[in-house]
Scaffold this active site. Structure first.
Site, short mmCIF file in Angstrom:
data_model
loop_
_atom_site.label_atom_id
_atom_site.label_comp_id
_atom_site.label_asym_id
_atom_site.label_seq_id
_atom_site.Cartn_x
_atom_site.Cartn_y
_atom_site.Cartn_z
N GLY A 149 -20.41 -6.00 56.72
CA GLY A 149 -20.82 -5.87 55.42
C GLY A 149 -19.52 -5.90 54.49
O GLY A 149 -18.32 -6.30 54.63
N GLN A 180 -29.17 -5.19 44.88
CA GLN A 180 -29.56 -5.66 43.78
C GLN A 180 -28.75 -4.90 42.62
O GLN A 180 -28.41 -5.81 41.50
CB GLN A 180 -30.91 -5.39 43.56
N GLU A 184 -26.96 1.69 34.02
CA GLU A 184 -28.00 2.29 34.97
C GLU A 184 -27.81 3.99 34.97
O GLU A 184 -27.15 4.53 34.23
CB GLU A 184 -27.66 1.81 36.21
N HIS A 186 -34.10 6.47 46.97
CA HIS A 186 -34.28 5.76 45.88
C HIS A 186 -35.73 5.82 45.11
O HIS A 186 -36.89 5.47 46.16
CB HIS A 186 -34.26 4.01 46.24
N ARG A 205 -30.97 9.66 40.53
CA ARG A 205 -32.04 9.27 41.28
C ARG A 205 -32.92 10.39 42.13
O ARG A 205 -33.88 10.46 42.39
CB ARG A 205 -31.45 8.28 42.50
N HIS A 251 -32.74 5.54 51.06
CA HIS A 251 -31.69 4.45 50.52
C HIS A 251 -30.36 4.51 50.88
O HIS A 251 -29.67 3.49 51.37
CB HIS A 251 -31.80 4.58 48.92
N ARG A 274 -24.73 10.06 45.34
CA ARG A 274 -24.08 8.84 44.87
C ARG A 274 -24.24 8.25 43.56
O ARG A 274 -25.46 8.30 43.13
CB ARG A 274 -23.98 7.70 45.86
#
Length: 525
Positions: A11, A44, A110, A227, A273, A334, A369
């Site tokens: 990753g 995303q 966000e 999430h 979140r 998530h 996070r």
């Protein structure tokens, strides 16, 4: 097999480390599945970085610390936000194509961000573009090679130092030792331990479990981010419906089609979140029926298709046109803020073992996070780990023997699904001492099925053992933390407590303890 530097995972963190380590020797990158199967590929939401004219590094720093609910290491956060712009500029130089308008990068806002600072690529394919760029760069470096196996199942240790890993080849049922001067765990998250998750199938906590068995310190395993908006349709995967949707103005509605977030937080849909996830669960309980919907129908015609093409196409595939009807959503596991404890250079408590990305806990994310910080964290600290690994270029390569157990029986077909249900029920979005203790009792009853080590003969078996180990670690740490903070919520201790403003830590053979936030794990032994 032998190499100078072994990277487990391809990753963003693993590839960033490989590129840096290659300056000092041969690098072998091992992947569990095909090369592009990682959480990076599915990311995303974007990458947060202080590059816009209205932003500054200190604002990004403040937002990250606030989201982390008192468990961020301020020094790690400072490193992230200061090094981030340079890492993104380098990606652009290597060919990354971030969304722009009139030749200028475009930034979105966000949840929990104070300004617009989130870069996207292809609307909602940011992770895929970053992975493509890093992979292209890594493939251009002759010193880097790649190999795919079904699993990497155990670390090789000699005289207390890590000197490689053991891979499993499913095709011929063989264990393959890979010897190295230094090893990096970049295996991603643990989301597959839960019944509901946005994580890819490979996210079974392998790196954390391997490091724990080898004797490394593990930190903050109870801190899991759920999430709030995963696709919730029968027969459909729990596909992530990006944070950016709410950033653009999507709203949440209950079964009566009424907005409800104002009951739970002044920032409504842009709340952190963990708050949004718990609000959805509370609303479902309040009405005693569901589902909850994410509503984008008020956007202008064609906006969703153009701005979020991947999300739009996926929902349409399962019968929901986001431009004309709300989509059912539900929280899903998530991101793991906890993992293998490291310093800023990626070093763990075991000599010659490093960790980066979601598998690591370096103090950046704290208890929760900040949205879109994970890709940046992988870029910055993956590269730092790769640079540090170069210090081992002159180390001797040790080759300890493999101590394989005799063959063991295969896992029952439903064993892993039962594990995932247990984790969701007893250590999920909301927890309590009673439920956690019951979960641990049930895990004890299942112990005869798991932890079979090198006697396994399938990827399914190795993953089951790792998931079992990770769930036990998470539940033990969650039981010890008698408070609510960030991603960890206890109904019997609903408020944060100052005496727990510390990192949880656990090592093999030891009980859970707590240490001051930001203490270098090399000093915690």
């Amino acid at each position: 097999m032998e190499t100078d530097f072994l990277i487990i995972g391809a990753g963003v963190a693993g590839l960033s480390a490989a590129i840096e380590a290659a300056a000092a020797g041969r690098v072998l990158v091992l992947t569990k599945d095909h090369l592009t199967e990682s959480a990076t590929e599915y990311s995303q939401g974007g990458v947060a970085v202080a590059l816009s004219d209205e932003d500054e590094v200190r604002l990004h720093e403040q937002d990250t610390l606030l989201a982390g609910a008192g468990l961020c290491d301020p020094r790690a956060v400072r490193e992230l936000v200061e090094a981030g712009p340079g890492r993104i500029q380098r990606l652009i130089e290597w060919g990354a194509g971030f969304d722009s308008r009139g030749g200028r990068l475009t930034f979105a806002i966000e949840g929990a961000h104070s300004v617009s600072r989130v870069l996207h690529a292809g609307g909602d394919s940011t992770g895929r573009e970053i992975a493509r760029t890093l992979l292209q760069k890594a493939r251009s470096i002759a010193a880097i090679s790649f190999r795919s196996f079904s699993s990497v199942v155990e670390l090789l240790v000699r005289d207390g130092e890590v000197c490689g890993a053991i891979a499993w080849n499913e095709e011929d049922r063989s264990l393959i030792p890979v010897h190295a001067r230094a090893v990096l765990i970049a295996t991603g998250g643990v989301g597959q331990i839960y019944r509901e998750t946005t994580n890819p199938d490979v996210a079974t906590g392998d790196g954390v479990a391997m490091a724990y068995r080898a004797g490394a310190m593990i930190a903050n395993m109870e801190m899991v981010q759920f999430h709030p908006t995963a696709l919730f349709l029968e027969g459909a995967p729990r596909f992530l419906l990006s944070e950016a949707l709410r950033g653009e103005g999507a709203v949440l509605r209950n079964a009566d089609m009424q907005r409800f977030m104002s009951r739970y937080h002044q920032s409504e849909e842009l709340a952190p979140r963990d708050i949004v996830s718990r609000a959805i669960v509370s609303e479902l309980g309040r009405l005693r029926r569901g589902p909850v919907y994410l509503d984008l129908t008020h956007f202008s015609d064609g906006f969703v298709r153009k701005r979020f093409p991947r999300v739009y196409r996926t929902c349409l595939l399962y019968g929901v046109d986001l431009e004309v009807e709300p989509v059912p959503v539900h929280p899903a596991a998530h991101y793991a803020m906890g993992g293998v404890a490291t310093g800023f250079d990626g070093a763990t408590t075991l000599p010659r073992l490093y960790a980066a990305g979601e598998a690591a806990c370096n103090g950046v994310h704290g208890a929760n996070r900040l949205a879109s910080n994970s890709l940046l964290e992988g870029l910055v600290f993956g590269a730092r780990a790769g640079e540090s690994m170069r210090d081992h270029a002159g180390d001797r390569v040790a080759k300890p023997p493999i101590r394989r157990r005799g063959p063991v029986s295969a896992l029952p077909a439903n064993a892993i699904s039962n594990l995932r249900y247990l984790a969701w029920r007893h250590a999920g979005i909301t927890r309590s001492g009673e439920s956690l203790r019951e979960g641990l009792k049930q895990l004890d009853l299942l112990s005869t099925l798991f932890e079979k080590g090198l006697g396994r003969n399938s990827r399914h078996g190795f993953e089951g053992d790792n998931m079992y180990q990770v769930i036990r670690l998470l539940a033990r740490c969650a039981l010890a933390r008698e408070e609510s903070r960030g991603g960890h919520y206890r109904t019997d201790h609903p408020e944060p407590r100052p005496e727990f403003r510390k990192d949880s830590r656990i090592r093999r053979g030891q009980q859970v303890s707590f240490a001051d936030v930001g203490v270098d794990p090399s000093n915690r032994a």
